[in-house]
Design an enzyme around this catalytic site. Sequence first.
Site, mmCIF file in Angstrom:
data_model
loop_
_atom_site.group_PDB
_atom_site.id
_atom_site.type_symbol
_atom_site.label_atom_id
_atom_site.label_comp_id
_atom_site.label_asym_id
_atom_site.label_seq_id
_atom_site.Cartn_x
_atom_site.Cartn_y
_atom_site.Cartn_z
ATOM 1 N N GLY A 201 0.819 -1.209 0.000
ATOM 2 C CA GLY A 201 0.000 0.000 0.000
ATOM 3 C C GLY A 201 0.846 1.249 0.000
ATOM 4 N N PRO A 202 0.218 2.388 -0.340
ATOM 5 C CG PRO A 202 -1.286 3.903 -1.225
ATOM 6 C CD PRO A 202 -1.203 2.546 -0.640
ATOM 7 C CB THR A 205 -2.024 3.141 3.860
ATOM 8 O OG1 THR A 205 -0.895 2.390 3.453
ATOM 9 C CG2 THR A 205 -2.419 4.094 2.765
ATOM 10 C CE LYS A 207 3.233 0.120 3.394
ATOM 11 N NZ LYS A 207 2.721 1.489 3.214
ATOM 12 C CB THR A 208 4.510 0.364 10.333
ATOM 13 O OG1 THR A 208 5.214 0.617 9.121
ATOM 14 C CG2 THR A 208 5.493 0.008 11.402
ATOM 15 C CG HIS A 423 -5.371 32.335 -11.217
ATOM 16 N ND1 HIS A 423 -4.569 32.075 -12.296
ATOM 17 C CD2 HIS A 423 -5.561 31.135 -10.604
ATOM 18 C CE1 HIS A 423 -4.285 30.783 -12.339
ATOM 19 N NE2 HIS A 423 -4.879 30.192 -11.302
ATOM 20 C CD GLU A 424 -6.713 30.666 -6.803
ATOM 21 O OE1 GLU A 424 -7.505 29.701 -6.841
ATOM 22 O OE2 GLU A 424 -5.509 30.569 -7.122
ATOM 23 C CG HIS A 427 -9.114 28.064 -10.628
ATOM 24 N ND1 HIS A 427 -8.839 27.326 -11.742
ATOM 25 C CD2 HIS A 427 -7.915 28.501 -10.151
ATOM 26 C CE1 HIS A 427 -7.509 27.332 -11.946
ATOM 27 N NE2 HIS A 427 -6.945 28.047 -10.999
ATOM 28 C CG ASP A 499 -4.045 26.390 -12.562
ATOM 29 O OD1 ASP A 499 -4.001 25.624 -11.576
ATOM 30 O OD2 ASP A 499 -4.372 27.579 -12.507
HETATM 31 P P1 ADP Z 1 3.004 2.927 6.596
HETATM 32 O O1 ADP Z 1 3.789 1.918 7.347
HETATM 33 O O2 ADP Z 1 1.931 2.326 5.745
HETATM 34 O O3 ADP Z 1 3.814 3.903 5.829
HETATM 35 P P2 ADP Z 1 2.384 3.759 9.226
HETATM 36 O O4 ADP Z 1 1.830 2.514 9.791
HETATM 37 O O5 ADP Z 1 3.785 4.067 9.559
HETATM 38 O O6 ADP Z 1 2.219 3.781 7.660
HETATM 39 O O7 ADP Z 1 1.437 4.949 9.632
HETATM 40 C C1 ADP Z 1 1.928 6.152 10.133
HETATM 41 C C2 ADP Z 1 0.969 6.724 11.142
HETATM 42 O O8 ADP Z 1 -0.235 7.122 10.515
HETATM 43 C C3 ADP Z 1 0.552 5.731 12.187
HETATM 44 O O9 ADP Z 1 1.456 5.722 13.251
HETATM 45 C C4 ADP Z 1 -0.798 6.244 12.597
HETATM 46 O O10 ADP Z 1 -0.688 7.278 13.535
HETATM 47 C C5 ADP Z 1 -1.342 6.844 11.333
HETATM 48 N N1 ADP Z 1 -2.222 5.902 10.626
HETATM 49 C C6 ADP Z 1 -2.008 5.385 9.407
HETATM 50 N N2 ADP Z 1 -3.007 4.579 9.045
HETATM 51 C C7 ADP Z 1 -3.869 4.543 10.069
HETATM 52 C C8 ADP Z 1 -5.102 3.866 10.308
HETATM 53 N N3 ADP Z 1 -5.650 3.051 9.397
HETATM 54 N N4 ADP Z 1 -5.715 4.080 11.488
HETATM 55 C C9 ADP Z 1 -5.183 4.893 12.408
HETATM 56 N N5 ADP Z 1 -4.024 5.543 12.243
HETATM 57 C C10 ADP Z 1 -3.364 5.396 11.096
HETATM 58 ZN ZN ZN Z 2 -4.921 28.226 -10.677
HETATM 59 MG MG MG Z 3 5.825 2.061 7.521
#
Ligand code: ADP
Ligand code: ZN
Ligand code: MG
Length: 608
Positions: A201-202, A205, A207-208, A423-424, A427, A499
């Site tokens: 995943g990005p 998100t 993962k850790t 400009h804004e 838009h 833009d």
């Molecule tokens: P990744 O490992 O995917 O890059 P992390 O797990 O390190 O992301 O996320 C960084 C921080 O963002 C986490 O410590 C948490 O505070 C927050 N976070 C990310 N995703 C979530 C989630 N699904 N729910 C709650 N907190 C999140």
């Molecule tokens: Zn613009």
């Molecule tokens: Mg991470």
Amino acid sequence: MKSNWRHSGFFYLLLLAVAVALVFAFLPHGSKPQEVAITEFITYIKQGEIDHVSQNGNTLLGLYGEEKKYSADYYGSTNDLVDFLSANGISVGEGGVSLDVEAGNRDWGMVALQVVLPIMLLGLLFYFFFRSARGAGTQAFNFGKSRARLSSDNKPSITFADVAGTDEAKEEVQEVVEFLKSPQKFHALGGRIPRGVLLVGPPGTGKTLLAKAIAGEANVPFYSISGSEFVEMFVGVGAARVRDLFEQAKRNTPCLIFVDEIDAVGRHRGAGLGGGHDEREQTLNQILAEMDGFDTNTNVIVMAATNRPDILDPALLRPGRFDRHIVIDLPDIKGRKAILEVHAKGKPLAKEVNLEIIAKETPGFSGADLANLINEAAILAARRNRKDITLKELEDATDRVIAGPERKSRVISSKEKEIIAYHESGHALTARMLPNADPVHKVTIVARGMAGGWTRFLPTEDHYLWTKSQFNDRLAVSLGGHAAEEIAFGEVTTGAQNDLEQTTKLARKMVTEYGMSKKLGPRTFGQKQELVFLGREISEQRDYSEKVAQEIDEEVHNIIQRAYNTAKKILTENKAKLKQLAKELITHETLEEPELNKIFEGLTPQAD
Ligand code: ADP
Ligand code: ZN
Ligand code: MG
């Protein structure tokens, strides 16, 4: 890494040279004996200036007490020496000169200085070399040991309750949790449990976070190590660390090993930019070997995370290794709300705050962004001496996270302010008049980050599919700023650069990727290699002719031109409104939805 190596290597060589030079400079050379001819030497003995003779190879050394006084060349055996001296009338032994002929009788102090000291120095230098090479100054010579951190108190306190908005992923890893909780149950049933789980995943998100939560839920030790740490300067260190990490883990089963950023070591072997990296390769091989070495009774689960699954070595993904993939995508509205709630827990939110509004305003935010948003809001509230966090702080924090901190201090001339306002307004007004554009949520001419001003839209829902009309309207809205400048001032500024870039990119994608050009038909052009989650293109391989290339250019041009004409038409027809909006912006700097609606009253969106 490599240049770093050379850098420090050179440094230490230099240090060594200096140290050796110093040793020799300070060697005691004060008591060097005076070289004399052998006849003179004899005379000195007779005169009693020498009371002790020592033979060292072809040299005689004459001492008086401890003092080395004279030296002379003497070619002859030890036995001859006594005869030689007697022949010269010198008695040897009691009452005469004393004699020693052991070649080993050296000045031990000298020996120490000349031999032992340099060795000691070298050793010391190596010690420091490795110490600093290791990065962590505390673990000299420990560089083969894994730096796996046994999470503070061994078992993470984080649970699934802390991970929000990733229900599907949580469900998928439930099995892993069950296994870690009671492996015997699974063994009894002969169930096969996935050994390796890859979280994809990005960035940001969670993962850790999820990996930790799994260990937390199961209440087992959590060993984490990051792929980037493996990329060490000494070949073999990474592999040694992996071995150590798995050793440690196997002694504490059941447990979870988490390899973060595995792409750092797990990229295609022999591929990759910069050619094969022996170190990476060895580390990767070691990971694979360790995973293969598990027998069915090893209660260790290995998880890994990456945002680049496309570049991983296929060997990592084979059955029995990281064969289970769990995708954690950016959260949707519901997910965002849940994540905001998790992070708002324990923070003094004002009663009227509805986090759903913020969730709605933050498409594309990752969990980490949202955590950051809440934190920023809390900081803002504190700075404003508030007791609680209101919607205002949350909104401002959202802006901050999107566009960087406000730069109120930036001095802009009133002329520039006017241009930015038009400009804004361009838009905003275009967006208002186009049926398929997202509603305008906020317009501001307060500089933020790099942007002079900006207009924020509030999508009614997250988009997964886009229609051609939506794209066309989006292009027109994007070009609205440029068009407004032209209408109001007769010429354009550099302010529209971003833009234009966006528009061109989108128009090109419509033609070459989404098959939205009637003329060129429903096919794609060019094979792109993209950094999947970062949305960055690395390279494009052309799979079409020169002629088609020209047609693509024409189509892109047409699409953009059409959008531009649409914007221009709308703004020309509603020039009075454009003026009014720009004026209001100059006075108030920021206009939010209610004020905007008032200004826009009476305007109805029209199909183009
Ligand atoms: P990744 O490992 O995917 O890059 P992390 O797990 O390190 O992301 O996320 C960084 C921080 O963002 C986490 O410590 C948490 O505070 C927050 N976070 C990310 N995703 C979530 C989630 N699904 N729910 C709650 N907190 C999140
Ligand atoms: Zn613009
Ligand atoms: Mg991470």
